[in-house]
Design an enzyme around this catalytic site. Structure first.
Site, short mmCIF file in Angstrom:
data_model
loop_
_atom_site.label_atom_id
_atom_site.label_comp_id
_atom_site.label_asym_id
_atom_site.label_seq_id
_atom_site.Cartn_x
_atom_site.Cartn_y
_atom_site.Cartn_z
N SER A 36 0.85 -1.19 0.00
CA SER A 36 0.00 0.00 0.00
C SER A 36 0.88 1.24 0.00
O SER A 36 2.01 1.23 0.54
CB SER A 36 -0.89 0.01 1.25
OG SER A 36 -1.55 1.25 1.40
N TYR A 59 -2.54 -0.38 10.62
CA TYR A 59 -2.41 -0.77 9.22
C TYR A 59 -1.12 -0.21 8.62
O TYR A 59 -0.36 -0.92 7.96
CB TYR A 59 -3.63 -0.27 8.44
CG TYR A 59 -3.62 -0.64 6.97
CD1 TYR A 59 -4.02 -1.90 6.56
CD2 TYR A 59 -3.22 0.28 6.00
CE1 TYR A 59 -4.03 -2.25 5.21
CE2 TYR A 59 -3.22 -0.06 4.66
CZ TYR A 59 -3.63 -1.32 4.27
OH TYR A 59 -3.62 -1.66 2.93
#
Length: 338
Positions: free
Chosen positions: A138, A151
């Site tokens: 990501s 995250y």
């Protein structure tokens, strides 16, 4: 012969869309996740597109369950060619509102799940000296944002772990490759089932891309794994470079905008969270690949297309440069002839 591909997190989102692409190639696809309903639906899609599917329920946080999935894959289809780590879970909340148990659980799934998958893949690939591992990363693995500390921490850890592993494979001259597909904001169901303590419904930070855009990037990375990483979507590239050149400025910008941009005007989700238990365990609870942001999501990415066709881009640039040089030369000759 058909490729054998293992995909963790295959029941929804990017993993689900990736499974469809491999099904369309006629691949043997091993679908790994916790929720049976999503897995069964994904298997039907793979088979309807021409592939073969094997469903295996497993929690990637448990290395024994991941190892069992890898063993089942090779027993059923033969040697694994591609292993794609995609499963994750997270919590949307300020750091101090996330409990120790929640933080540990999300980290075990999102980071150690990738470590467990990579370990089981390497156990089989290294002796054969071939195979590819794709980590679905990501942009938040390079540029953190507020409200997603667990995250962001896990995705940063995946980058560090993978870079270290890559150097070890290079040292031994291994034929096994590992690469990362770095993702932008993607319209997946996670925003409706994530553990959240926000006052409004969480959302990906626009611009948002459809899971199929992400899946094409994952498959391309698997087909061309010699590159360290691929940036999927122009916003991923912009985020990475902005963080490298203006990190302090970006900190202040995200401090001002990061809370509002990650929430809609709607009420927060009222259903169950998938942090500790899958939300698609029961029949009829399949959530598919797409989330609730279809109307606001892009179905293509020019940057991703260019990344998949670098030779064509280089050729076009060279042609443009050649045309420019020729035009300049003609102009110079014309001036000399006057």
């Amino acid at each position: 012969m058909a490729q054998t591909v293992v995909i963790t997190g295959a029941s929804a989102g990017i993993g689900r869309a990736t499974a469809r692409l491999y099904g369309g190639r006629g691949a043997d696809v091993v679908l790994v996740a916790r929720g049976r309903a999503g897995l069964d639906a994904a298997a039907k899609e793979v088979e309807s597109l021409g592939g073969r599917a094997l469903v295996h329920e497993a929690d990637v946080a448990d290395p024994d369950q991941v190892e069992a999935a890898a063993a089942a894959a090779e027993e059923h289809f033969g040697p694994v060619d591609v292993w794609i780590n995609c499963a994750f879970s997270t919590v949307f909340a300020p750091f101090e509102e996330i409990s120790h148990e929640e933080y540990r659980r999300a980290t075990e799934v999102t980071y150690l799940g990738f470590v467990n998958g990579t370990r089981s893949a390497l156990k089989r690939m290294l002796p054969r000296d071939r195979g590819t591992i794709v980590q679905v990363g990501s942009a938040l693995g390079e540029r953190s944002v507020p409200l997603q500390s667990v995250y962001c921490g896990a995705k940063h850890a995946i980058n560090g772990f993978t870079s270290s592993l890559r150097t070890e494979l290079l040292h031994r001259g291994s034929g096994v490759h590992v690469t990362v597909a770095q993702m932008p904001a993607v319209n997946t169901p996670q925003f409706s089932w994530v553990t959240s303590r926000l006052s409004k419904h969480p959302q990906p930070v626009p611009p948002i891309y459809q899971p199929e855009v992400a899946a094409r990037g994952v498959v391309h990375a698997a087909d061309h794994p010699r590159r360290k990483q691929y940036y999927i979507g122009a916003t991923t590239v912009a985020t990475v470079w902005a963080n490298r050149f203006f990190p302090a400025l970006l900190d202040r910008y995200l401090a001002r905008t990061g809370y509002g941009s990650q929430q809609t005007d709607q009420r927060p989700p009222t259903g169950d969270s998938n942090l500790f238990e899958p939300v698609d365990a029961a029949a009829g609870t399949d959530h598919g690949a797409h989330g609730m942001f279809d109307d606001a999501s892009h179905g293509s990415s020019l940057e991703a297309v260019l990344a998949r066709h670098p030779a064509a881009v280089a050729s076009a640039v060279a042609s443009a440069v050649g045309v420019g040089v020729a035009a300049t030369a003609r102009a110079a000759l014309s001036r000399r002839g006057r």
